[in-house]
Design an enzyme around this catalytic site. Structure first.
Site, PDB file in Angstrom:
ATOM      1  N   ARG A   1     -51.492 -88.257  13.856  1.00 30.45           N
ATOM      2  CA  ARG A   1     -52.617 -87.436  14.040  1.00 30.45           C
ATOM      3  C   ARG A   1     -53.458 -88.038  13.037  1.00 30.45           C
ATOM      4  NH1 ARG A   1     -49.968 -86.499  18.068  1.00 30.45           N
ATOM      5  NH2 ARG A   1     -49.653 -84.579  18.941  1.00 30.45           N
TER       6      ARG A   1
ATOM      7  N   LYS B   1     -52.210 -97.609  19.174  1.00 34.76           N
ATOM      8  CA  LYS B   1     -51.909 -96.314  19.934  1.00 34.76           C
ATOM      9  C   LYS B   1     -53.390 -95.948  20.069  1.00 34.76           C
ATOM     10  CE  LYS B   1     -50.787 -91.733  19.346  1.00 34.76           C
ATOM     11  NZ  LYS B   1     -50.150 -90.638  18.265  1.00 34.76           N
TER      12      LYS B   1
HETATM   13  C1  LIG Z   1     -51.992 -86.524  22.677  1.00 35.85           C
HETATM   14  C2  LIG Z   1     -52.480 -85.547  21.445  1.00 35.85           C
HETATM   15  C3  LIG Z   1     -53.393 -86.034  20.515  1.00 35.85           C
HETATM   16  C4  LIG Z   1     -53.933 -85.511  19.485  1.00 35.85           C
HETATM   17  N1  LIG Z   1     -54.472 -86.034  18.401  1.00 35.85           N
HETATM   18  C5  LIG Z   1     -55.095 -85.222  17.366  1.00 35.85           C
HETATM   19  C6  LIG Z   1     -55.416 -85.894  16.134  1.00 35.85           C
HETATM   20  O1  LIG Z   1     -55.507 -86.981  15.921  1.00 35.85           O
HETATM   21  N2  LIG Z   1     -55.870 -85.045  15.257  1.00 35.85           N
HETATM   22  C7  LIG Z   1     -55.738 -83.731  15.199  1.00 35.85           C
HETATM   23  O2  LIG Z   1     -56.215 -82.926  14.038  1.00 35.85           O
HETATM   24  N3  LIG Z   1     -55.152 -83.004  16.494  1.00 35.85           N
HETATM   25  C8  LIG Z   1     -54.684 -83.848  17.456  1.00 35.85           C
HETATM   26  N4  LIG Z   1     -54.169 -83.220  18.250  1.00 35.85           N
HETATM   27  C9  LIG Z   1     -54.193 -81.706  18.438  1.00 35.85           C
HETATM   28  C10 LIG Z   1     -53.047 -81.084  17.746  1.00 35.85           C
HETATM   29  O3  LIG Z   1     -51.694 -81.812  17.879  1.00 35.85           O
HETATM   30  C11 LIG Z   1     -52.739 -79.766  18.292  1.00 35.85           C
HETATM   31  O4  LIG Z   1     -54.181 -78.850  17.928  1.00 35.85           O
HETATM   32  C12 LIG Z   1     -51.887 -78.977  17.485  1.00 35.85           C
HETATM   33  O5  LIG Z   1     -50.703 -79.438  17.488  1.00 35.85           O
HETATM   34  C13 LIG Z   1     -51.486 -77.471  18.079  1.00 35.85           C
HETATM   35  O6  LIG Z   1     -50.555 -76.880  17.228  1.00 35.85           O
HETATM   36  P1  LIG Z   1     -50.000 -75.562  17.938  1.00 35.85           P
HETATM   37  O7  LIG Z   1     -49.219 -74.957  16.839  1.00 35.85           O
HETATM   38  O8  LIG Z   1     -50.910 -74.759  18.505  1.00 35.85           O
HETATM   39  O9  LIG Z   1     -49.035 -76.059  19.022  1.00 35.85           O
HETATM   40  P2  LIG Z   1     -47.467 -76.497  18.822  1.00 35.85           P
HETATM   41  O10 LIG Z   1     -47.453 -77.620  17.888  1.00 35.85           O
HETATM   42  O11 LIG Z   1     -47.342 -77.004  20.429  1.00 35.85           O
HETATM   43  O12 LIG Z   1     -46.706 -75.336  18.713  1.00 35.85           O
HETATM   44  C14 LIG Z   1     -46.287 -74.444  19.542  1.00 35.85           C
HETATM   45  C15 LIG Z   1     -44.864 -73.984  19.563  1.00 35.85           C
HETATM   46  O13 LIG Z   1     -44.853 -72.821  20.200  1.00 35.85           O
HETATM   47  C16 LIG Z   1     -43.528 -72.785  20.780  1.00 35.85           C
HETATM   48  N5  LIG Z   1     -43.484 -71.666  21.785  1.00 35.85           N
HETATM   49  C17 LIG Z   1     -44.513 -71.402  22.771  1.00 35.85           C
HETATM   50  N6  LIG Z   1     -43.871 -70.366  23.603  1.00 35.85           N
HETATM   51  C18 LIG Z   1     -42.931 -69.767  22.839  1.00 35.85           C
HETATM   52  C19 LIG Z   1     -42.321 -68.668  23.260  1.00 35.85           C
HETATM   53  N7  LIG Z   1     -42.488 -67.779  24.180  1.00 35.85           N
HETATM   54  N8  LIG Z   1     -41.128 -68.238  22.615  1.00 35.85           N
HETATM   55  C20 LIG Z   1     -40.944 -69.162  21.497  1.00 35.85           C
HETATM   56  N9  LIG Z   1     -41.667 -70.106  21.038  1.00 35.85           N
HETATM   57  C21 LIG Z   1     -42.858 -70.557  21.802  1.00 35.85           C
HETATM   58  C22 LIG Z   1     -43.534 -74.067  21.629  1.00 35.85           C
HETATM   59  O14 LIG Z   1     -42.158 -74.692  21.636  1.00 35.85           O
HETATM   60  C23 LIG Z   1     -44.088 -74.952  20.163  1.00 35.85           C
HETATM   61  O15 LIG Z   1     -43.000 -75.241  19.367  1.00 35.85           O
HETATM   62  C24 LIG Z   1     -53.751 -83.788  19.412  1.00 35.85           C
HETATM   63  C25 LIG Z   1     -53.095 -83.559  20.465  1.00 35.85           C
HETATM   64  C26 LIG Z   1     -52.443 -84.302  21.607  1.00 35.85           C
HETATM   65  C27 LIG Z   1     -51.581 -83.540  22.669  1.00 35.85           C
END
Ligand SMILES: Cc1cc2nc3c(=O)[nH]c(=O)nc-3n(C[C@H](O)[C@H](O)[C@H](O)COP(=O)(O)OP(=O)(O)OC[C@H]3O[C@@H](n4cnc5c(N)ncnc54)[C@H](O)[C@@H]3O)c2cc1C
Length: 375
Positions: free
Chosen positions: A48, A262
Site C-alpha cells: 500500500r 504493480k
Molecule cells: C486494491 C486496493 C488498493 C489499495 N491501495 C491503497 C494504498 O495504496 N494506500 C492506502 O492507504 N490504502 C489503499 N487501499 C485502501 C485500504 O487497503 C483500505 O482502506 C483498508 O484496508 C480498509 O481497512 P478496513 O479495516 O476497513 O477493512 P479490512 O482490512 O478489509 O478489515 C475488515 C475486517 O472485518 C472482518 N469482518 C467483516 N465482517 C465481519 C463480521 N460480521 N464478523 C467478523 N469479522 C468481520 C473482515 O473479515 C476483515 O478482516 C487499497 C485498497 C484496495 C482494495
C-alpha cells in the site's frame, strides 16, 4: 466470557485497535470472519502507498504524519522492515484539485516536495512518459507499506499484550443492554463493556444492527502485476506513483523483490455484495485492457501481464472516512468507509479507536470523519 472491549473485524483498522487497546491494559477480544491477514477484504496484495502531502485534502496531513510515526515505532518494536522509503511521484494537470492539494499540504506542513515538469520527470525516471501538460510532485520521504506484514505485526503484538483472537467466526448478531454489548457467532456468545466495529466492506450490515443506516458502498477493484524484464522499475531507483490522468486515477508500485510493476485503478468499479464471491480478475477483458491502456500512455516499457487480483473498497459519498463514536452509545466506536485510501492511516486509526473507547475523546482532529455529516 466477558471482556472490556470486543473488536468486530480484525483487519487493517481493527487489528491495530486491538493492539492499542490490549497495550493499554484493556481485556480485548478480536473476532474476524476469516484469519487476518487474508485475501477476502480490503487489505491484501502485498503493498500500500503511504503519502504525506495529501491530494485528497490538507486535513489528512496530521493523520498521515502521525500514522508514519506509528509505522516507524512498529518497525522498531518488531525489528521488521514494514516501510520501504521508495518516495512517491504524484502526477497530473497542475491545476487539478489533487495536485493543488498536494502543493498546499506541503506548504502548510513544510513537507519535502519536488515539483518537476514532464521533461524532468521523464529524464529522472526513464520508465515514465509524462505528457507535456502534466507536472510531477515527488515526495522523497513517502513510500510503500507491506500491508499484510503490518497486520501480522499488530496481531503478534496484540496477542503478546494479552488480546484474544477468534478467527473464522462471523459475527451475526449484536445486542445492546444495560451499557453492555453481546455479540453472537455461530459457535460463540461474548459480552463486553465496549465495542469497536471495524468490519470494512461488511460494515453496513453490522451497523444496521446498531440502528445506523450509513451510505457505505462496497465496490469491486482490480490490480495487476506486469513483467519488468529490463529492470527499469526496480524499487532501488523507481518510486511508487499516483497519477490523476484524463482517463482516470491510477496508482502503482515499483518492482519489489522481483514481483513486477504493480498497477491499479482508483476510481470507478462495480458495486457488489461482499457476501457473494467477487468476480475474478479478467485477463482477457476490461480489467486487463484498462490497466494496459494506462501503461501504454504513461509507462510503455512494460505491457506483459503477469497476473491480476480483485479486492474491495468501501466508499462513502464524499470519499472521506467514518471514524466516530456511535451517536447513541458512547461505548461503541466505529471505523469504516475508508474509500480506497485508508491503509496508510490504519496505525493512527487503531490508536484513535483505542482512545475513543478508553476516554471518549482523541488528540487527533476527527471532526471531518463524523457520522453526523450524513444525518
Ligand atoms: C486494491 C486496493 C488498493 C489499495 N491501495 C491503497 C494504498 O495504496 N494506500 C492506502 O492507504 N490504502 C489503499 N487501499 C485502501 C485500504 O487497503 C483500505 O482502506 C483498508 O484496508 C480498509 O481497512 P478496513 O479495516 O476497513 O477493512 P479490512 O482490512 O478489509 O478489515 C475488515 C475486517 O472485518 C472482518 N469482518 C467483516 N465482517 C465481519 C463480521 N460480521 N464478523 C467478523 N469479522 C468481520 C473482515 O473479515 C476483515 O478482516 C487499497 C485498497 C484496495 C482494495
Amino acid at each position: 466470557m466477558h471482556y472490556d472491549v470486543i473488536v468486530i473485524g480484525a483487519g487493517s483498522m481493527g487489528m491495530a485497535a486491538g493492539y492499542f487497546l490490549a497495550q493499554s491494559g484493556k481485556r480485548t477480544l478480536l473476532v474476524d470472519s476469516f484469519n487476518p491477514p487474508h485475501n477476502r477484504g480490503s487489505h491484501h496484495g502485498d503493498t500500500r502507498i503511504i503519502r504525506h502531502a495529501y491530494g485528497e485534502g490538507v486535513k489528512y496531513v496530521p493523520l498521515a504524519l502521525k500514522a508514519q510515526e506509528l509505522w516507524n515505532d512498529l518497525e522498531e518494536v518488531t525489528g521488521k522492515q514494514l516501510f520501504l522509503p521508495t518516495g512517491v511521484l504524484n502526477a497530473g494537470y497542475e491545476k487539478s484539485d489533487f495536485i493543488q492539494n498536494i502543493i498546499s499540504s506541503s506548504k502548510t506542513y513544510s513537507l519535502k516536495l519536488e515539483i518537476l515538469d514532464s521533461i524532468e520527470v521523464n529524464e529522472r525516471w526513464p520508465g515514465f512518459t509524462l505528457p507535456d501538460n502534466y507536472i510531477g510532485c515527488f515526495e522523497p520521504t513517502s513510500g510503500v507499506l507491506k500491508c499484510e506484514e503490518c497486520i501480522e505485526a499488530y496481531r503478534e503484538l496484540a496477542e503478546q499484550n494479552g488480546a484474544d483472537i477468534i478467527t473464522n467466526s462471523k459475527v451475526k448478531e449484536i445486542l445492546i443492554h444495560d451499557e453492555r454489548v453481546t455479540i453472537k457467532t455461530d459457535d460463540h456468545t461474548f459480552s463486553a463493556d465496549a465495542l469497536v466495529v471495524s468490519a470494512g466492506a461488511w460494515s453496513g450490515n453490522l451497523l444496521s444492527m446498531l440502528g445506523l443506516d450509513l451510505p457505505l458502498n462496497p465496490v469491486r477493484k482490480t490490480f495487476a502485476w506486469f513483467d519488468d524484464k529490463e529492470d527499469i522499475y526496480n524499487n532501488q531507483k523507481y518510486p511508487a506513483f499516483s497519477f490523476e490522468t484524463s482517463e482516470g486515477m491510477y496508482y502503482g508500485f515499483p518492482n519489489i523483490d522481483g514481483a513486477g510493476l504493480k498497477v491499479g485503478r482508483h476510481d470507478g468499479g462495480e458495486t457488489m455484495n461482499p457476501d457473494e464471491a467477487i468476480p475474478e480478475f479478467d485477463e482477457l477483458e476490461k480489467d486487463a485492457t484498462d490497466l494496459k491502456q494506462f501503461l501504454k500512455h504513461y509507462m510503455p516499457s512494460t505491457q506483459q501481464l503477469k497476473y491480476g487480483k480483485t479486492c474491495m473498497y468501501t466508499v462513502t459519498p464524499d470519499e472521506d472516512f467514518i471514524i466516530d463514536l456511535h451517536p447513541n452509545y458512547s461505548n461503541i466506536a466505529i471505523a469504516s468507509g475508508f474509500s480506497g485510501h485508508g491503509f496508510k492511516f490504519s496505525s493512527v486509526v487503531g490508536q484513535i479507536l483505542s482512545e475513543l473507547i478508553i476516554s471518549g475523546k482523541t488528540e487527533q482532529d476527527i471532526s471531518p470523519f463524523s457520522i453526523h455529516r450524513f444525518s
